[in-house]
Design a protein around this motif. Structure first.
Motif, PDB file in Angstrom:
ATOM      1  N   PRO A 100       0.805  -1.236   0.000  1.00  0.00           N
ATOM      2  CA  PRO A 100       0.000   0.000   0.000  1.00  0.00           C
ATOM      3  C   PRO A 100       0.835   1.282   0.000  1.00  0.00           C
ATOM      4  CG  PRO A 100      -0.834  -1.576   1.610  1.00  0.00           C
ATOM      5  CD  PRO A 100       0.464  -2.137   1.128  1.00  0.00           C
ATOM      6  N   GLU A 101       2.005   1.253   0.661  1.00  0.00           N
ATOM      7  CA  GLU A 101       2.832   2.460   0.731  1.00  0.00           C
ATOM      8  C   GLU A 101       3.352   2.877  -0.652  1.00  0.00           C
ATOM      9  OE1 GLU A 101       3.284  -0.204   2.548  1.00  0.00           O
ATOM     10  OE2 GLU A 101       2.640   0.458   4.543  1.00  0.00           O
ATOM     11  N   GLY A 102       3.598   1.900  -1.535  1.00  0.00           N
ATOM     12  CA  GLY A 102       4.168   2.235  -2.845  1.00  0.00           C
ATOM     13  C   GLY A 102       3.226   2.078  -4.015  1.00  0.00           C
ATOM     14  N   LEU A 103       1.985   1.611  -3.731  1.00  0.00           N
ATOM     15  CA  LEU A 103       1.049   1.310  -4.817  1.00  0.00           C
ATOM     16  C   LEU A 103       0.748   2.538  -5.668  1.00  0.00           C
ATOM     17  CD1 LEU A 103      -0.737  -0.877  -6.089  1.00  0.00           C
ATOM     18  CD2 LEU A 103      -2.572  -0.168  -4.542  1.00  0.00           C
ATOM     19  N   LEU A 104       0.538   3.691  -5.047  1.00  0.00           N
ATOM     20  CA  LEU A 104       0.192   4.905  -5.788  1.00  0.00           C
ATOM     21  C   LEU A 104       1.419   5.736  -6.148  1.00  0.00           C
ATOM     22  CD1 LEU A 104      -3.005   6.022  -3.818  1.00  0.00           C
ATOM     23  CD2 LEU A 104      -2.840   4.679  -5.918  1.00  0.00           C
ATOM     24  N   ARG A 105       2.586   5.253  -5.732  1.00  0.00           N
ATOM     25  CA  ARG A 105       3.817   5.969  -6.071  1.00  0.00           C
ATOM     26  C   ARG A 105       4.566   5.286  -7.220  1.00  0.00           C
ATOM     27  NH1 ARG A 105       4.041   5.803  -0.276  1.00  0.00           N
ATOM     28  NH2 ARG A 105       3.639   7.871   0.640  1.00  0.00           N
ATOM     29  N   SER A 106       4.249   4.041  -7.475  1.00  0.00           N
ATOM     30  CA  SER A 106       4.938   3.278  -8.523  1.00  0.00           C
ATOM     31  C   SER A 106       4.415   3.664  -9.905  1.00  0.00           C
ATOM     32  CB  SER A 106       4.738   1.783  -8.286  1.00  0.00           C
ATOM     33  OG  SER A 106       5.171   1.409  -7.000  1.00  0.00           O
TER      34      SER A 106
ATOM     35  N   VAL B 220       2.193   3.587 -12.982  1.00  0.00           N
ATOM     36  CA  VAL B 220       0.752   3.315 -12.993  1.00  0.00           C
ATOM     37  C   VAL B 220       0.448   1.972 -13.649  1.00  0.00           C
ATOM     38  CG1 VAL B 220      -1.486   4.138 -13.809  1.00  0.00           C
ATOM     39  CG2 VAL B 220       0.217   5.770 -13.010  1.00  0.00           C
ATOM     40  N   GLU B 221       1.111   1.671 -14.776  1.00  0.00           N
ATOM     41  CA  GLU B 221       0.842   0.425 -15.486  1.00  0.00           C
ATOM     42  C   GLU B 221       1.180  -0.785 -14.621  1.00  0.00           C
ATOM     43  OE1 GLU B 221       2.479   2.918 -16.676  1.00  0.00           O
ATOM     44  OE2 GLU B 221       1.715   3.500 -18.661  1.00  0.00           O
ATOM     45  N   GLU B 222       2.296  -0.719 -13.879  1.00  0.00           N
ATOM     46  CA  GLU B 222       2.685  -1.830 -13.018  1.00  0.00           C
ATOM     47  C   GLU B 222       1.705  -1.998 -11.862  1.00  0.00           C
ATOM     48  OE1 GLU B 222       4.876  -5.012 -11.470  1.00  0.00           O
ATOM     49  OE2 GLU B 222       4.757  -4.076 -13.448  1.00  0.00           O
ATOM     50  N   SER B 223       1.270  -0.894 -11.295  1.00  0.00           N
ATOM     51  CA  SER B 223       0.292  -0.967 -10.201  1.00  0.00           C
ATOM     52  C   SER B 223      -1.027  -1.539 -10.697  1.00  0.00           C
ATOM     53  CB  SER B 223       0.073   0.430  -9.610  1.00  0.00           C
ATOM     54  OG  SER B 223       1.259   0.928  -9.017  1.00  0.00           O
ATOM     55  N   GLN B 224      -1.438  -1.141 -11.898  1.00  0.00           N
ATOM     56  CA  GLN B 224      -2.672  -1.684 -12.471  1.00  0.00           C
ATOM     57  C   GLN B 224      -2.564  -3.189 -12.687  1.00  0.00           C
ATOM     58  OE1 GLN B 224      -3.318   0.839 -15.979  1.00  0.00           O
ATOM     59  NE2 GLN B 224      -5.240   1.502 -15.066  1.00  0.00           N
ATOM     60  N   ARG B 225      -1.397  -3.626 -13.149  1.00  0.00           N
ATOM     61  CA  ARG B 225      -1.207  -5.062 -13.395  1.00  0.00           C
ATOM     62  C   ARG B 225      -1.327  -5.854 -12.097  1.00  0.00           C
ATOM     63  NH1 ARG B 225       2.344  -8.830 -12.794  1.00  0.00           N
ATOM     64  NH2 ARG B 225       3.824  -7.422 -11.768  1.00  0.00           N
ATOM     65  N   LYS B 226      -0.662  -5.378 -11.056  1.00  0.00           N
ATOM     66  CA  LYS B 226      -0.735  -6.067  -9.764  1.00  0.00           C
ATOM     67  C   LYS B 226      -2.165  -6.068  -9.227  1.00  0.00           C
ATOM     68  CE  LYS B 226       3.951  -5.387  -7.980  1.00  0.00           C
ATOM     69  NZ  LYS B 226       4.734  -4.824  -6.854  1.00  0.00           N
ATOM     70  N   LEU B 227      -2.827  -4.937  -9.353  1.00  0.00           N
ATOM     71  CA  LEU B 227      -4.203  -4.820  -8.866  1.00  0.00           C
ATOM     72  C   LEU B 227      -5.115  -5.811  -9.579  1.00  0.00           C
ATOM     73  CD1 LEU B 227      -5.324  -2.860  -6.731  1.00  0.00           C
ATOM     74  CD2 LEU B 227      -6.172  -1.443  -8.604  1.00  0.00           C
ATOM     75  N   GLN B 228      -4.911  -5.975 -10.893  1.00  0.00           N
ATOM     76  CA  GLN B 228      -5.733  -6.898 -11.663  1.00  0.00           C
ATOM     77  C   GLN B 228      -5.485  -8.339 -11.235  1.00  0.00           C
ATOM     78  OE1 GLN B 228      -8.059  -5.675 -13.868  1.00  0.00           O
ATOM     79  NE2 GLN B 228      -8.822  -7.761 -13.699  1.00  0.00           N
ATOM     80  N   VAL B 229      -4.235  -8.683 -10.927  1.00  0.00           N
ATOM     81  CA  VAL B 229      -3.906 -10.032 -10.453  1.00  0.00           C
ATOM     82  C   VAL B 229      -4.647 -10.326  -9.153  1.00  0.00           C
ATOM     83  CG1 VAL B 229      -2.049 -11.481  -9.508  1.00  0.00           C
ATOM     84  CG2 VAL B 229      -1.657 -10.145 -11.572  1.00  0.00           C
ATOM     85  N   VAL B 230      -4.634  -9.372  -8.224  1.00  0.00           N
ATOM     86  CA  VAL B 230      -5.294  -9.557  -6.931  1.00  0.00           C
ATOM     87  C   VAL B 230      -6.805  -9.704  -7.099  1.00  0.00           C
ATOM     88  CG1 VAL B 230      -5.834  -8.430  -4.732  1.00  0.00           C
ATOM     89  CG2 VAL B 230      -3.492  -8.397  -5.618  1.00  0.00           C
ATOM     90  N   MET B 231      -7.407  -8.825  -7.906  1.00  0.00           N
ATOM     91  CA  MET B 231      -8.861  -8.873  -8.077  1.00  0.00           C
ATOM     92  C   MET B 231      -9.291 -10.159  -8.774  1.00  0.00           C
ATOM     93  SD  MET B 231      -9.573  -4.861  -9.021  1.00  0.00           S
ATOM     94  CE  MET B 231     -11.350  -5.040  -9.035  1.00  0.00           C
ATOM     95  N   ASP B 232      -8.529 -10.587  -9.761  1.00  0.00           N
ATOM     96  CA  ASP B 232      -8.860 -11.850 -10.435  1.00  0.00           C
ATOM     97  C   ASP B 232      -8.798 -13.017  -9.462  1.00  0.00           C
ATOM     98  OD1 ASP B 232      -9.221 -10.563 -12.811  1.00  0.00           O
ATOM     99  OD2 ASP B 232      -7.271 -11.078 -13.655  1.00  0.00           O
TER     100      ASP B 232
ATOM    101  N   CYS C 284      -4.012   3.122   1.766  1.00  0.00           N
ATOM    102  CA  CYS C 284      -5.108   3.288   0.788  1.00  0.00           C
ATOM    103  C   CYS C 284      -5.913   2.008   0.604  1.00  0.00           C
ATOM    104  CB  CYS C 284      -4.552   3.752  -0.559  1.00  0.00           C
ATOM    105  SG  CYS C 284      -3.465   2.558  -1.365  1.00  0.00           S
ATOM    106  N   LEU C 285      -5.410   0.851   1.103  1.00  0.00           N
ATOM    107  CA  LEU C 285      -6.129  -0.415   0.931  1.00  0.00           C
ATOM    108  C   LEU C 285      -6.958  -0.793   2.158  1.00  0.00           C
ATOM    109  CD1 LEU C 285      -3.362  -2.590  -0.818  1.00  0.00           C
ATOM    110  CD2 LEU C 285      -5.214  -1.294  -1.871  1.00  0.00           C
ATOM    111  N   ASP C 286      -6.914   0.031   3.181  1.00  0.00           N
ATOM    112  CA  ASP C 286      -7.664  -0.266   4.389  1.00  0.00           C
ATOM    113  C   ASP C 286      -9.110   0.224   4.228  1.00  0.00           C
ATOM    114  OD1 ASP C 286      -8.643  -0.736   6.864  1.00  0.00           O
ATOM    115  OD2 ASP C 286      -7.377   0.713   7.919  1.00  0.00           O
TER     116      ASP C 286
END
Length: 616
Positions: A66-72, A74-86, A187-189
């Motif tokens: 969460p500390e680096g999700l919005l700082r990394s 954007v494309e990489e954060s979106q990819r990780k987010l999609q993996v988690v949601m799937d 941001c994920l809480d």
């Protein structure tokens, strides 16, 4: 216990590797429900499943950071987010699937007890976490959309001003997004309301930017000089134009694009009609440079098709349903009608060529290899331009992979290298032969009359009987090439020798007596008179030896009989040339004396030169 083993494995895995382990995990949970009476109660199973959900949430949070999700990036954060949601949604799907098929775990004589608790009890925290992920995902999508602004530049009259406005908006957006990159909260809480408040305020400010961008895009579309520029602008804008407020402002412009394409289609139709009329009146139409008629016509139709296919493909790619409007359907019909006309044009052009190419090719291939001009006696290669056209047509048509290629044309094209080499050889033969006939002087012709007669006899076969389909013509061409080349080389060498003789005689044309030191005020130098005369005589003697050797070489080149009259006539030709050389040498010295002594009485001196009558 099997369940603890599965949970330990789950905890040890990286989150992207968790998904394949969820089905076996729920399979064990089902077996526990069936076989373990103490766990066959909704309350205990609900707690167990909630703990599994908590484990998945914890692993997902660790993976997302969460500390680096919005700082990394954007494309990489979106990819990780999609993996988690799937993965999390897959877990929910597997839960529902096992719930529906729970009866399969019970034996035939065993009472089936279903999971009669509500799924929301199990997934209450997981659904909250997924809701927060959707919020972050929307934030990242908005950020990615607005990153396009940093690369967006407009052209046209107001292009510079519009580009500056967009850059200001991009800078403003960067400042707005900095709230999240510098925020101290998680941001994920799902329990944190600070993030939701910041997102709410962020969305309101983004709406203001969307309205401003909608106005800018409308102005940019108004300045677009053509449909091509308009679609380039659409591609540059990317997903920005799909944002609701911007899409609402730009919606009416899509109908304007349709009207612009209507005009382009009308222009293409006029170009088509003009070409068809030109072909009907003149029998041909202009094509690209160096292209044959049929291939050029097909290329013209292809380019005209590409002119309308590009914009239409762009219409299909845009998300706006403008093609479903009345004007859009009318445009689509007009486009398909134009494609149909071009298809018919190509079919007619190609089929007309197929119907005539075989007959014309067979006729032209049956013509003699060479033809001779009855007046100049010059020869030329008789490879009809129509045959060259067929080979050129095939070279272009091959790349188009046309069907039903005429057999004659296909056979010619497969032998194109043979015809190319054959024509090249015959062109060389014709050039050598014509050069011989042009450069031979009257005195040389009798010396080569017999050899020329033999060559003409060989050429007569190529002028009358041998054609492009005759078997074995390559050997014949090689033979005649060697004969003509040998003769041409010998004639050229003999004529070079004659030219060398003339160059030698030019060295004689120099005054024997000159003023001392070459100065005009000095007297004629008579002191070295004897030396000058001896040097001049030596020059003449040396030249005579060279000339004699060259004449003897020409005797061999012409393969002449030295006792024959025709050779004696040739020698007399050389002798007359030498006499002219001596005359010029004498004249040069006399003129020098006249100009440098003032002895005009020398004009009365008679120096004799025998003319053809033998008199002085």
């Amino acid at each position: 216990m099997p369940l603890s083993r599965h949970l330990e494995i789950l905890e040890s895995l990286e989150f992207p590797e968790v998904k394949p382990r969820l089905r076996p995990l729920l399979h064990v949970v089902c077996l526990i429900w069936v076989t373990c009476g103490s766990y066959r109660s909704p309350g205990r199973l609900t707690v167990l499943l909630q703990e599994i959900c908590n484990l998945l949430i914890q692993q997902a949070s660790n993976y997302l950071n969460p500390e680096g999700l919005l700082r990394s990036e954007v494309e990489e954060s979106q990819r990780k987010l999609q993996v988690v949601m799937d993965t999390l949604n897959f877990f929910k799907q597997m839960f529902q699937d096992r719930r529906e098929n729970l009866h399969t775990y019970f034996k035939e004589n065993q009472e089936v007890k279903e999971w009669d608790f509500q799924s929301s009890l199990v997934f209450v925290r997981l659904d909250g976490f997924l809701g927060r992920l959707l919020l972050v995902q929307d934030l990242l999508k908005t950020t990615l959309d607005f990153h396009t602004l940093g690369k967006l530049e407009f052209s046209g009259i107001r292009g510079s001003a519009l580009s500056r406005q967009v850059q200001q908006m991009y800078d403003e957006f960067q400042e707005m997004y900095r709230v999240f990159t510098e925020a101290p909260y998680d941001c994920l809480d799902p329990q944190s309301t600070e993030f939701e408040n910041d997102v709410s305020e962020f969305r309101q400010r983004v709406e203001d930017l969307d309205r401003g961008l909608g106005t800018i895009f409308i102005q940019a579309f108004d300045d677009a000089p053509s449909l091509e520029h308009a679609f380039k602008l659409l591609n540059l804008a990317g997903n920005l134009l799909e944002r609701p407020l911007i899409a609402q402002d730009a919606s009416e412009k899509y109908l304007l694009f349709i009207r612009m394409f209507h005009k382009d289609l009308d222009t293409v139709r006029v170009i088509y009609s003009q070409r068809v009329q030109e072909e009907a009146e003149l029998g041909f139409a202009a094509v690209h440079k160096n292209m044959p008629t049929v291939a050029g016509g097909l290329r013209w139709a292809q380019e005209l098709r590409q002119r309308i296919q590009g914009p239409f493909a762009s219409f299909r790619r845009i998300a706006h349903p403008c093609l479903e409007s009345a004007e859009g359907k009318q445009m689509t019909q007009k486009y398909e009608d134009m494609l149909s006309l071009l298809d018919k044009y190509e079919t007619r052009l190609y089929e007309d060529w197929c119907q005539t190419v075989s007959e014309k090719s067979q006729y032209n291939l049956s013509q003699p290899l060479l033809k001779r001009d009855p007046e100049t006696k010059q020869i030329a290669v008789n490879f009809n331009p129509q045959l060259t056209s067929v080979l050129k047509e095939m070279s272009y048509l091959e790349s188009r992979q046309m069907r039903h290629v005429p057999e004659t044309a296909a056979a010619m094209f497969s032998s194109r290298e043979f015809y190319r080499q054959l024509v090249a050889k015959l062109e060389v033969v014709a050039n050598w032969y014509n050069r011989i006939m042009k450069t031979l002087v009257d005195v040389e012709l009798p010396l080569l009359e017999k050899e020329l007669g033999n060559i003409d006899l060989c050429l007569k076969a190529a002028e009358e009987t041998l054609n492009w389909k005759t078997e074995g013509i390559w050997d014949y061409v090689i033979q005649i090439t060697n004969s003509v080349h040998d003769l041409e080389q010998r004639i050229q060498k003999a004529q070079d020798n004659v030219e060398e003789i003339q160059n030698i005689m030019k060295t004689w044309v120099s005054p024997i007596f000159k003023r001392k030191d070459g100065k005009k005020e000095c007297l004629l130098s008579m002191d070295d008179q004897r030396n000058r005369m001896e040097k001049y005589y030596d020059l003449i003697k040396e030249s005579g030896l060279k000339i004699h050797a060259l004449v003897q070489e020409n005797l061999g080149l012409f393969a002449a009989d030295p006792t024959s009259n025709i050779w004696k006539a040739y020698v007399k030709y050389i002798d007359d040339m030498l006499l002219d050389g001596f005359f010029l040498a004498i004249e040069c010295s006399l003129k020098y004396l006249l100009e440098n002594t003032g002895m005009y009485w020398l004009m009365d001196v008679c120096y004799c030169r025998k003319d053809n009558s033998g008199t002085c």
